[in-house]
Design an enzyme around this catalytic site. Structure first.
Site, PDB file in Angstrom:
ATOM      1  N   HIS A  89      -2.066  12.363 -26.851  1.00 52.29           N
ATOM      2  CA  HIS A  89      -2.187  11.015 -26.536  1.00 52.29           C
ATOM      3  C   HIS A  89      -2.863  10.338 -27.707  1.00 52.29           C
ATOM      4  O   HIS A  89      -2.416   8.994 -27.896  1.00 52.29           O
ATOM      5  CB  HIS A  89      -3.276  10.929 -25.261  1.00 52.29           C
ATOM      6  N   ARG A 142      -4.848  21.764 -12.324  1.00 49.01           N
ATOM      7  CA  ARG A 142      -3.875  21.048 -12.676  1.00 49.01           C
ATOM      8  C   ARG A 142      -4.070  20.481 -14.275  1.00 49.01           C
ATOM      9  O   ARG A 142      -3.076  20.127 -15.117  1.00 49.01           O
ATOM     10  CB  ARG A 142      -3.435  19.761 -11.645  1.00 49.01           C
ATOM     11  N   HIS A 154       6.761  10.967 -26.932  1.00 50.15           N
ATOM     12  CA  HIS A 154       5.608  11.706 -26.071  1.00 50.15           C
ATOM     13  C   HIS A 154       5.589  13.285 -26.342  1.00 50.15           C
ATOM     14  O   HIS A 154       4.712  13.654 -26.757  1.00 50.15           O
ATOM     15  CB  HIS A 154       5.927  11.405 -24.713  1.00 50.15           C
ATOM     16  N   HIS A 173      -2.315  17.523 -24.848  1.00 48.69           N
ATOM     17  CA  HIS A 173      -2.377  16.001 -24.543  1.00 48.69           C
ATOM     18  C   HIS A 173      -3.563  15.186 -24.942  1.00 48.69           C
ATOM     19  O   HIS A 173      -3.593  14.162 -25.179  1.00 48.69           O
ATOM     20  CB  HIS A 173      -2.164  15.902 -22.887  1.00 48.69           C
ATOM     21  N   ASN A 219      -2.426  19.304 -18.954  1.00 47.25           N
ATOM     22  CA  ASN A 219      -2.631  18.462 -20.408  1.00 47.25           C
ATOM     23  C   ASN A 219      -3.046  19.076 -21.657  1.00 47.25           C
ATOM     24  O   ASN A 219      -3.363  18.705 -22.528  1.00 47.25           O
ATOM     25  CB  ASN A 219      -4.149  17.846 -19.956  1.00 47.25           C
ATOM     26  N   LYS A 234       6.083  23.698 -13.178  1.00 43.86           N
ATOM     27  CA  LYS A 234       5.176  22.419 -12.813  1.00 43.86           C
ATOM     28  C   LYS A 234       4.863  22.199 -11.270  1.00 43.86           C
ATOM     29  O   LYS A 234       3.772  21.878 -11.073  1.00 43.86           O
ATOM     30  CB  LYS A 234       6.124  21.046 -13.464  1.00 43.86           C
ATOM     31  N   ARG A 274       0.781  -1.280  -0.024  1.00 48.00           N
ATOM     32  CA  ARG A 274       0.190   0.036   0.058  1.00 48.00           C
ATOM     33  C   ARG A 274       0.962   1.152  -0.001  1.00 48.00           C
ATOM     34  O   ARG A 274       0.538   2.378   0.326  1.00 48.00           O
ATOM     35  CB  ARG A 274      -1.249  -0.170   1.278  1.00 48.00           C
ATOM     36  N   GLU A 311       7.151  19.225 -23.741  1.00 49.95           N
ATOM     37  CA  GLU A 311       6.671  19.905 -22.709  1.00 49.95           C
ATOM     38  C   GLU A 311       7.171  21.163 -22.030  1.00 49.95           C
ATOM     39  O   GLU A 311       6.200  21.826 -21.566  1.00 49.95           O
ATOM     40  CB  GLU A 311       6.997  18.495 -21.446  1.00 49.95           C
ATOM     41  N   GLU A 313      -5.543  17.098  -9.229  1.00 51.39           N
ATOM     42  CA  GLU A 313      -6.316  17.389 -10.418  1.00 51.39           C
ATOM     43  C   GLU A 313      -7.872  17.442 -10.379  1.00 51.39           C
ATOM     44  O   GLU A 313      -8.513  17.040 -11.098  1.00 51.39           O
ATOM     45  CB  GLU A 313      -5.942  16.435 -11.633  1.00 51.39           C
ATOM     46  N   LYS A 369       2.271  11.996 -10.166  1.00 54.83           N
ATOM     47  CA  LYS A 369       1.491  11.143 -11.222  1.00 54.83           C
ATOM     48  C   LYS A 369       2.321   9.865 -11.409  1.00 54.83           C
ATOM     49  O   LYS A 369       3.220  10.039 -12.268  1.00 54.83           O
ATOM     50  CB  LYS A 369       0.924  11.877 -12.444  1.00 54.83           C
TER      51      LYS A 369
HETATM   52  N1  LIG Z   1       3.964  11.453 -14.526  1.00 58.79           N
HETATM   53  C1  LIG Z   1       3.779  12.423 -15.477  1.00 58.79           C
HETATM   54  O1  LIG Z   1       3.348  13.619 -14.892  1.00 58.79           O
HETATM   55  C2  LIG Z   1       4.338  12.561 -16.740  1.00 58.79           C
HETATM   56  C3  LIG Z   1       4.374  13.690 -17.639  1.00 58.79           C
HETATM   57  C4  LIG Z   1       4.833  13.598 -18.716  1.00 58.79           C
HETATM   58  C5  LIG Z   1       5.057  12.353 -19.299  1.00 58.79           C
HETATM   59  N2  LIG Z   1       5.002  11.418 -18.677  1.00 58.79           N
HETATM   60  C6  LIG Z   1       5.469   9.942 -19.175  1.00 58.79           C
HETATM   61  O2  LIG Z   1       6.690  10.114 -19.536  1.00 58.79           O
HETATM   62  C7  LIG Z   1       6.994   9.140 -20.450  1.00 58.79           C
HETATM   63  C8  LIG Z   1       8.021   9.753 -21.410  1.00 58.79           C
HETATM   64  O3  LIG Z   1       9.350  10.065 -20.659  1.00 58.79           O
HETATM   65  P1  LIG Z   1      10.571  10.213 -21.813  1.00 58.79           P
HETATM   66  O4  LIG Z   1      10.435  10.890 -22.844  1.00 58.79           O
HETATM   67  O5  LIG Z   1      11.805  10.507 -20.560  1.00 58.79           O
HETATM   68  O6  LIG Z   1      10.893   8.517 -22.267  1.00 58.79           O
HETATM   69  P2  LIG Z   1      11.878   7.368 -21.782  1.00 58.79           P
HETATM   70  O7  LIG Z   1      11.895   6.923 -20.207  1.00 58.79           O
HETATM   71  O8  LIG Z   1      11.461   6.149 -22.605  1.00 58.79           O
HETATM   72  O9  LIG Z   1      13.274   7.786 -22.244  1.00 58.79           O
HETATM   73  C9  LIG Z   1      13.410   7.941 -23.405  1.00 58.79           C
HETATM   74  C10 LIG Z   1      14.720   7.134 -24.107  1.00 58.79           C
HETATM   75  O10 LIG Z   1      15.975   7.612 -23.410  1.00 58.79           O
HETATM   76  C11 LIG Z   1      16.672   6.724 -22.913  1.00 58.79           C
HETATM   77  N3  LIG Z   1      17.466   7.616 -21.843  1.00 58.79           N
HETATM   78  C12 LIG Z   1      17.012   8.161 -20.685  1.00 58.79           C
HETATM   79  N4  LIG Z   1      18.045   8.734 -20.231  1.00 58.79           N
HETATM   80  C13 LIG Z   1      19.013   8.831 -21.046  1.00 58.79           C
HETATM   81  C14 LIG Z   1      20.165   9.363 -20.953  1.00 58.79           C
HETATM   82  N5  LIG Z   1      20.705  10.226 -19.825  1.00 58.79           N
HETATM   83  N6  LIG Z   1      21.220   8.986 -21.885  1.00 58.79           N
HETATM   84  C15 LIG Z   1      20.877   8.387 -22.766  1.00 58.79           C
HETATM   85  N7  LIG Z   1      19.752   7.748 -22.832  1.00 58.79           N
HETATM   86  C16 LIG Z   1      18.943   7.813 -22.067  1.00 58.79           C
HETATM   87  C17 LIG Z   1      15.691   5.787 -22.590  1.00 58.79           C
HETATM   88  O11 LIG Z   1      16.278   4.519 -22.001  1.00 58.79           O
HETATM   89  C18 LIG Z   1      14.624   5.866 -23.445  1.00 58.79           C
HETATM   90  O12 LIG Z   1      15.280   4.750 -24.457  1.00 58.79           O
HETATM   91  C19 LIG Z   1       5.637   8.722 -21.228  1.00 58.79           C
HETATM   92  O13 LIG Z   1       5.386   7.292 -20.915  1.00 58.79           O
HETATM   93  C20 LIG Z   1       4.728   9.579 -20.854  1.00 58.79           C
HETATM   94  O14 LIG Z   1       3.484   9.335 -20.513  1.00 58.79           O
HETATM   95  C21 LIG Z   1       4.622  11.259 -17.387  1.00 58.79           C
HETATM   96 ZN   LIG Z   2       3.146  14.951 -21.192  1.00 61.15          ZN
END
Ligand SMILES: NC(=O)c1ccc[n+]([C@@H]2O[C@H](COP(=O)([O-])OP(=O)(O)OC[C@H]3O[C@@H](n4cnc5c(N)ncnc54)[C@H](O)[C@@H]3O)[C@@H](O)[C@H]2O)c1
Ligand SMILES: [Zn+2]
Length: 367
Positions: A255, A244, A267, A251, A248, A230, A124, A188, A240, A146
């Site tokens: 999405h 908040r 993304h 998005h 989006n 943020k 939990r 973003e 949200e 999130k």
């Molecule tokens: N929780 C939230 O509030 C929120 C907000 C925005 C996006 N997201 C989510 O985040 C995700 C996208 O995140 P992302 O863009 O970081 O993608 P990701 O985590 O897939 O990273 C992108 C790529 O870069 C590589 N990588 C990461 N750091 C590296 C580094 N320093 N050097 C070399 N390679 C590296 C990873 O292995 C991957 O192949 C999506 O799933 C999206 O839905 C969540």
């Molecule tokens: Zn996003």
């Protein structure tokens, strides 16, 4: 170089700090401010980040935990699933983690969302620390609590609000980030300016050369400002209920495009396209001038982001997908429009025709 942003108000009431550094030197010191004495931790990373940074991070934090475990999940959005969460839970159970132990997410948004979700459901809820390594995760996904995974290709369909105890970022890891992933983060970041701070948006536009060259001082300012924006939005509305939702922006259709393109676009690329669609609707409603709309659209280009959909894109299909997205208010789509550059508003009156028109407008037929 070093900056701090405090997130004072969270769902649980626990404040946490966002620490922005240029190396991992202060990681152990920052972690030791938390109740870690005698505690175990599991570092969750992915198959790209692990070979680059896992050893260094493990060495740095070994003195502050009783035991340090690590696991690598396969990189990529397609692995942000309940099956991968299961492998993390199995590791926690087999290593006898209890409720006071920690998870550290070392990686991009995929690792952060997934490891954060695993820590929200294990017993939990156990504590977790974000060590984001992509531009997108350093400026957006690691902040705000999130967490979640995709489910049957529906983005972030299963998740929980679970705040990190600390967000520690080392900006120098961005040196190894592939160009396309750097651009994805800019999707973003431009959004932060557009929804909340016109001055910041103009600064981004005026500094695109320094930003894309990844000049350290400029990146530091940009990361800190995006974290502040943020953090301010999520503090106002941690779960949200209202404001908040402006995060989006881009998005709702973004999405849907992400799913329609079978996750072959990043993304941030989809956020850029979704933002252009939302800006188009805002323009058509008279909120933006001609010049403002075209500047917003065209300024994604120097940051390496797309502004058009493939010319055979099925806009009706994208619209249909957007309706199964969870950002709905009853039967109405909760859409984020711009009132002007730097100010976003929530709107539930956007029609199918407006969305189709916005999507169609992003298809450039060359024949
Ligand atoms: N929780 C939230 O509030 C929120 C907000 C925005 C996006 N997201 C989510 O985040 C995700 C996208 O995140 P992302 O863009 O970081 O993608 P990701 O985590 O897939 O990273 C992108 C790529 O870069 C590589 N990588 C990461 N750091 C590296 C580094 N320093 N050097 C070399 N390679 C590296 C990873 O292995 C991957 O192949 C999506 O799933 C999206 O839905 C969540
Ligand atoms: Zn996003």
């Amino acid at each position: 170089m070093s900056e701090r942003v405090n997130v004072a108000k969270t769902v649980s009431g626990d404040a946490y700090e966002i620490v922005i550094e240029s190396d991992f030197e202060k990681l152990a010191e920052e972690i030791s401010k938390l109740p870690v004495e005698g505690r175990k931790c599991l570092i969750v990373t992915d198959s790209n980040v692990g070979p680059l940074y896992l050893q260094e991070v493990t060495e740095k934090i070994t003195p502050v935990f009783s035991e340090v475990y690590a696991m690598q999940i396969p990189a990529g959005e397609e692995n942000k699933t309940l099956n991968t969460v299961r492998t993390v839970l199995v590791k926690l159970i087999s290593s006898h983690f209890d409720r006071k132990d920690f998870i550290i997410a070392l990686g991009g948004g995929v690792v952060g969302d997934l490891a954060g979700f695993a820590s929200s459901v294990y017993l939990r809820g156990i504590k977790f620390i974000q060590v984001p390594t992509t531009l997108l995760s350093q400026t957006d996904s690691s902040i705000g609590g999130k967490t979640g995974v995709d489910f049957d290709a529906y983005k972030n369909m299963v998740g929980a609000f679970h705040q990190p105890s600390l967000v520690y970022m080392n900006m120098s890891v961005l040196k190894t980030l592939p160009g396309r992933e750097f651009s994805s983060g800019m999707g973003e970041i431009l959004k932060h300016g557009l929804i909340r701070d016109e001055e910041y948006y103009s600064w981004l536009v005026n500094n695109f050369n320094e930003i894309t060259d990844r000049e350290p001082e400029v990146l530091e300012h940009m990361i800190a400002r995006s974290c502040e924006i943020k953090a301010a939005v999520v503090e106002e509305d941690p779960t949200e209920q209202g404001v908040r939702a402006v995060l989006n922006f881009g998005h709702t259709l973004g999405h849907a495009i992400e799913k329609y393109m079978n996750f072959s676009f990043t993304h941030g690329e989809c956020v850029a396209l979704g933002s252009i669609a939302a800006a188009w609707i805002s323009y058509k409603r008279g909120n933006l001038s001609d010049m403002e709309f075209y500047e917003i659209r065209d300024m994604f280009v120097p940051f390496g982001l797309p502004i058009t959909l493939p010319d055979d894109a099925d806009v009706n299909k994208i619209l249909e997908i957007s309706k199964s997205d969870k950002k709905m208010d009853g039967k109405k789509v909760k859409f984020i429009l711009l009132k002007k550059p730097g100010k976003a508003v929530i709107d539930t009156t956007v029609t199918d025709e407006e969305m189709l028109d916005a999507l169609q407008n992003m298809i450039i037929k060359l024949d």
